[in-house]
Enzyme design. Sequence first.
Site, PDB file in Angstrom:
ATOM      1  N   GLY A 229       0.850  -1.187   0.000  1.00 22.62           N
ATOM      2  CA  GLY A 229       0.000   0.000   0.000  1.00 22.62           C
ATOM      3  C   GLY A 229       0.883   1.234   0.000  1.00 22.62           C
ATOM      4  O   GLY A 229       2.051   1.171  -0.402  1.00 22.62           O
ATOM      5  N   SER A 230       0.337   2.337   0.475  1.00 21.54           N
ATOM      6  CA  SER A 230       1.064   3.602   0.388  1.00 21.54           C
ATOM      7  C   SER A 230       2.190   3.675   1.427  1.00 21.54           C
ATOM      8  O   SER A 230       2.152   3.011   2.470  1.00 21.54           O
ATOM      9  CB  SER A 230       0.087   4.757   0.606  1.00 21.54           C
ATOM     10  N   THR A 231       3.154   4.523   1.145  1.00 19.72           N
ATOM     11  CA  THR A 231       4.260   4.743   2.084  1.00 19.72           C
ATOM     12  C   THR A 231       3.718   5.328   3.401  1.00 19.72           C
ATOM     13  O   THR A 231       4.196   4.983   4.486  1.00 19.72           O
ATOM     14  CB  THR A 231       5.301   5.683   1.431  1.00 19.72           C
ATOM     15  N   THR A 233       0.843   4.743   4.911  1.00 20.83           N
ATOM     16  CA  THR A 233       0.333   3.666   5.771  1.00 20.83           C
ATOM     17  C   THR A 233       1.476   2.755   6.214  1.00 20.83           C
ATOM     18  O   THR A 233       1.500   2.279   7.352  1.00 20.83           O
ATOM     19  CB  THR A 233      -0.755   2.847   5.037  1.00 20.83           C
ATOM     20  N   GLY A 234       2.456   2.555   5.331  1.00 19.83           N
ATOM     21  CA  GLY A 234       3.620   1.731   5.685  1.00 19.83           C
ATOM     22  C   GLY A 234       4.308   2.257   6.944  1.00 19.83           C
ATOM     23  O   GLY A 234       4.709   1.477   7.819  1.00 19.83           O
ATOM     24  N   GLU A 251       5.777  -3.316   0.969  1.00 23.93           N
ATOM     25  CA  GLU A 251       5.829  -2.945  -0.449  1.00 23.93           C
ATOM     26  C   GLU A 251       5.018  -1.666  -0.592  1.00 23.93           C
ATOM     27  O   GLU A 251       3.787  -1.709  -0.624  1.00 23.93           O
ATOM     28  CB  GLU A 251       5.226  -4.050  -1.319  1.00 23.93           C
ATOM     29  N   CYS A 285       2.072  -0.128  -8.727  1.00 29.26           N
ATOM     30  CA  CYS A 285       3.199   0.396  -7.935  1.00 29.26           C
ATOM     31  C   CYS A 285       4.416   0.621  -8.812  1.00 29.26           C
ATOM     32  O   CYS A 285       5.052   1.663  -8.747  1.00 29.26           O
ATOM     33  CB  CYS A 285       3.513  -0.572  -6.811  1.00 29.26           C
TER      34      CYS A 285
END
Length: 478
Positions: A229-231, A233-234, A251, A285
């Site tokens: 998912g998005s950076t 949320t990462g 990822e 991505c």
Amino acid sequence: MLTIKKTNMATYKFMIDGKLIDSEKSFEVRNPATGEVIGSVAVSSPADVENAVQSAKKAQRSWAAKSDEERKKILMDVAQVLNDNAPYLAEWITKEQGKPLAGPGSLFEMQACVGWTQVPASLDLPVEVVFEDDTRRDELHRKPLGVVGAITPWNWPLMIAIWQISPSLRAGNTVVLKPSEYTTIGTLEMIRLMNTVLPAGVLNVVTGDGSIGALLIENKDVNKIMFTGSTKTGRKIIDASKGNMARLTLECGGNDPAIVLPGTDAAKIAGDLFWGAFINMGQTCACAKRLYVHENDYEAVISALDAVSAQMPMGNGMDDGIVLGPIQNKMQFDIVKSLVDDAKANGARIVRGGEPLGGEGYFYPITLVADIDNGTRLVDEEQFGPVLPIIKYKTIEEAIEKANDSDSGLGASVWGTDLNEAARVAKQIVSGTVWINQHGAIHPMVPFGGAKDSGYGVEFGVDGLKAVTQPQIISIKK
Ligand code: NAD
């Protein structure tokens, strides 16, 4: 997002311990091509998340106790189920996510689900003797980690779920998946079908938005988190993993550069470059998201891409001949629009597209943007949509420097006829993968993962399988 359950449409239930579970709350899912409601999803409660993790924990012992051969066989059966149900599941992907059935669309996504299940099912992690002399022998064994919490995005919803599930199960872990709230139904249907051949509790799924995802990854009995998912949320997931020390594979987002070397035949590469940038409407991505072209070839590459773009029918992906669908959701549609509007306001040249198509659905045309540079939002931010900024460069060094001028480092590509020169340039780019004369060409045997803010850890192949195991050393005195 949450609505009170309506009775006049099918409600898709989540699955814990092999049983379908309903709930008081549900949310509606709409087709991004038509705006129509296509079903509703029962939303999991915090208690459901706990039950799912406990069910996975309970099932894990007997799943791990099976022999490698037994687990491989069951996973091959899962691949067969995915293959047999590919047309049905592909329709759900198209109706819910938007990518067409045809072209590199939802049937292609289902083929990937089959392949990315068969390959880990056929891999082994044999015991390695890491040291041996007259006094001792040290063996490295690979053990399962336990319960894997898997969190997926909405762009390739079934394929990415499989990337997380299949290696995890192969290695003897059990899984609780939380799919994206934008693309839940197809995933629920896939998990239900996979459960027809998996033992109860081995593969569970809970539903809801990020708050349910957060409850899952924070759970004390989750041992590994597979996140795509998005950076943004990462980073939250990294914070949350402090509590349970869960191992992480992250990822996250990408802003992949593609560099066309001077003297490259534009017409020859245009088709592959187009799909490298626009597969799944750029909502991938590892799409080419910034294109760097030498000044002598600049207009030729733009014209060649423009000519290819003109050949690509866009519309409802259930219709014959359509190869490009809508943007998946309003949030992403608005991001794309705002980045293009900003580029226009800053003097960029719109070669093609540049305005929403209007009508039903989130349709935005393929948009080529020229006369733009690093330092503008469309180049510096991840557009995750059908827009490609094309940047002119004078020297290769300038192109490399601009390609590396990003916090992202997922993929990149170099295009040219001199493969030695392409490799020389490729090695200077900071990213997890650099493709030469192709972009986004992932393979289930080839490790894939990001550098910089694009995440850490790898998926696929033997290295991806190792990432869902705990190494254990057995050290024997002779
Ligand atoms: P997102 O981060 O908004 O959501 C991804 C998932 O995380 C969803 O299921 C969401 O519900 C969940 N989530 C949100 N907050 C959470 C929290 N606090 N704890 C746990 N889970 C939470 O991303 P998205 O918009 O669905 O996906 C698009 C992004 O994904 C893009 O940046 C794209 O580049 C990236 N992506 C990366 C890869 C890769 O392999 N590197 C692949 C596909 C997509």
